[in-house]
Design a protein around this motif. Sequence first.
Motif, mmCIF file in Angstrom:
data_model
loop_
_atom_site.group_PDB
_atom_site.id
_atom_site.type_symbol
_atom_site.label_atom_id
_atom_site.label_comp_id
_atom_site.label_asym_id
_atom_site.label_seq_id
_atom_site.Cartn_x
_atom_site.Cartn_y
_atom_site.Cartn_z
ATOM 1 N N ARG A 6 14.418 15.151 24.397
ATOM 2 C CA ARG A 6 14.142 13.828 24.964
ATOM 3 C C ARG A 6 15.418 13.191 25.482
ATOM 4 O O ARG A 6 16.493 13.404 24.934
ATOM 5 C CB ARG A 6 13.535 12.917 23.905
ATOM 6 C CG ARG A 6 12.149 13.325 23.510
ATOM 7 C CD ARG A 6 11.527 12.272 22.647
ATOM 8 N NE ARG A 6 10.164 12.654 22.313
ATOM 9 C CZ ARG A 6 9.411 12.002 21.470
ATOM 10 N NH1 ARG A 6 9.881 10.934 20.872
ATOM 11 N NH2 ARG A 6 8.187 12.410 21.218
ATOM 12 N N GLY A 7 15.269 12.371 26.520
ATOM 13 C CA GLY A 7 16.397 11.607 27.037
ATOM 14 C C GLY A 7 17.279 12.422 27.969
ATOM 15 O O GLY A 7 16.950 13.526 28.383
ATOM 16 N N ASP A 8 18.404 11.819 28.315
ATOM 17 C CA ASP A 8 19.375 12.511 29.165
ATOM 18 C C ASP A 8 20.008 13.636 28.367
ATOM 19 O O ASP A 8 20.437 13.441 27.234
ATOM 20 C CB ASP A 8 20.465 11.539 29.627
ATOM 21 C CG ASP A 8 19.919 10.454 30.537
ATOM 22 O OD1 ASP A 8 18.935 10.735 31.251
ATOM 23 O OD2 ASP A 8 20.452 9.335 30.516
ATOM 24 N N ALA A 9 20.070 14.799 28.956
ATOM 25 C CA ALA A 9 20.597 15.946 28.228
ATOM 26 C C ALA A 9 21.318 16.894 29.168
ATOM 27 O O ALA A 9 21.049 16.935 30.363
ATOM 28 C CB ALA A 9 19.462 16.691 27.531
ATOM 29 N N ARG A 10 22.250 17.639 28.592
ATOM 30 C CA ARG A 10 22.834 18.778 29.282
ATOM 31 C C ARG A 10 22.088 20.001 28.785
ATOM 32 O O ARG A 10 21.882 20.150 27.586
ATOM 33 C CB ARG A 10 24.317 18.920 28.941
ATOM 34 C CG ARG A 10 25.168 17.803 29.482
ATOM 35 C CD ARG A 10 26.660 18.032 29.236
ATOM 36 N NE ARG A 10 26.967 18.170 27.818
ATOM 37 C CZ ARG A 10 27.583 19.227 27.273
ATOM 38 N NH1 ARG A 10 27.984 20.247 28.007
ATOM 39 N NH2 ARG A 10 27.813 19.268 25.975
ATOM 40 N N LEU A 11 21.671 20.866 29.671
ATOM 41 C CA LEU A 11 20.960 22.078 29.308
ATOM 42 C C LEU A 11 21.835 23.275 29.657
ATOM 43 O O LEU A 11 22.260 23.423 30.798
ATOM 44 C CB LEU A 11 19.625 22.156 30.053
ATOM 45 C CG LEU A 11 18.735 23.353 29.749
ATOM 46 C CD1 LEU A 11 18.295 23.334 28.282
ATOM 47 C CD2 LEU A 11 17.515 23.340 30.663
ATOM 48 N N LEU A 12 22.109 24.099 28.659
ATOM 49 C CA LEU A 12 22.928 25.296 28.835
ATOM 50 C C LEU A 12 22.013 26.504 28.731
ATOM 51 O O LEU A 12 21.332 26.687 27.720
ATOM 52 C CB LEU A 12 24.009 25.357 27.748
ATOM 53 C CG LEU A 12 24.906 26.588 27.734
ATOM 54 C CD1 LEU A 12 25.806 26.614 28.968
ATOM 55 C CD2 LEU A 12 25.743 26.609 26.462
ATOM 56 N N ILE A 13 21.990 27.336 29.762
ATOM 57 C CA ILE A 13 21.161 28.534 29.777
ATOM 58 C C ILE A 13 22.094 29.736 29.689
ATOM 59 O O ILE A 13 22.953 29.929 30.554
ATOM 60 C CB ILE A 13 20.292 28.592 31.044
ATOM 61 C CG1 ILE A 13 19.396 27.349 31.083
ATOM 62 C CG2 ILE A 13 19.480 29.880 31.084
ATOM 63 C CD1 ILE A 13 18.713 27.114 32.397
ATOM 64 N N ILE A 14 21.948 30.499 28.620
ATOM 65 C CA ILE A 14 22.826 31.641 28.359
ATOM 66 C C ILE A 14 22.090 32.917 28.740
ATOM 67 O O ILE A 14 21.007 33.201 28.222
ATOM 68 C CB ILE A 14 23.247 31.682 26.872
ATOM 69 C CG1 ILE A 14 23.980 30.385 26.494
ATOM 70 C CG2 ILE A 14 24.118 32.902 26.594
ATOM 71 C CD1 ILE A 14 24.285 30.258 25.010
ATOM 72 N N SER A 15 22.680 33.670 29.645
ATOM 73 C CA SER A 15 22.105 34.941 30.076
ATOM 74 C C SER A 15 22.015 35.910 28.909
ATOM 75 O O SER A 15 22.706 35.756 27.900
ATOM 76 C CB SER A 15 22.973 35.577 31.163
ATOM 77 O OG SER A 15 22.970 34.786 32.316
ATOM 78 N N GLY A 16 21.203 36.940 29.072
ATOM 79 C CA GLY A 16 21.074 37.967 28.051
ATOM 80 C C GLY A 16 22.417 38.599 27.733
ATOM 81 O O GLY A 16 23.145 39.021 28.632
#
Length: 128
Positions: free
Chosen positions: A25-35
């Motif tokens: 919820r709310g403002d967030a930073r999203l980090l997507i880590i590759s395999g």
Amino acid sequence: MPILSHNPEGLFPPYRNYSHATEIRGDARLLIISGLNGYLADGRTMPDSFEEQGEIIWQHIGTILRAAGMDYSDLVSLRTYLADPSYDEANVRLRIKYLGDHRPSSTVVCCRLLDPKWKLEVEAMAAK
């Protein structure tokens, strides 16, 4: 930024260190880590055992999280690819070791991996 686990009644209870759903919820930073796989820093050397490859992968995840100003408690989703179902128990032990009581959403898939040396591959998402 609240991160909420959703394990509603009417669904089977989550088992083995995960949540059915994770809400950010709310403002967030999203980090997507590759395999990630179990290669050492030289990009060529990889131990043979599942446990050693898993330790390296979880250490790589920690390194990436720290580089983004995050830690394991910021993980919201994991996808683990196992080369063989017999690795499941060792995989659960690694998740518990690195996550403790933290329970992100998680999926485990058993499949043939790109390189026959790989015993597992893990991708992840974290939010802060």
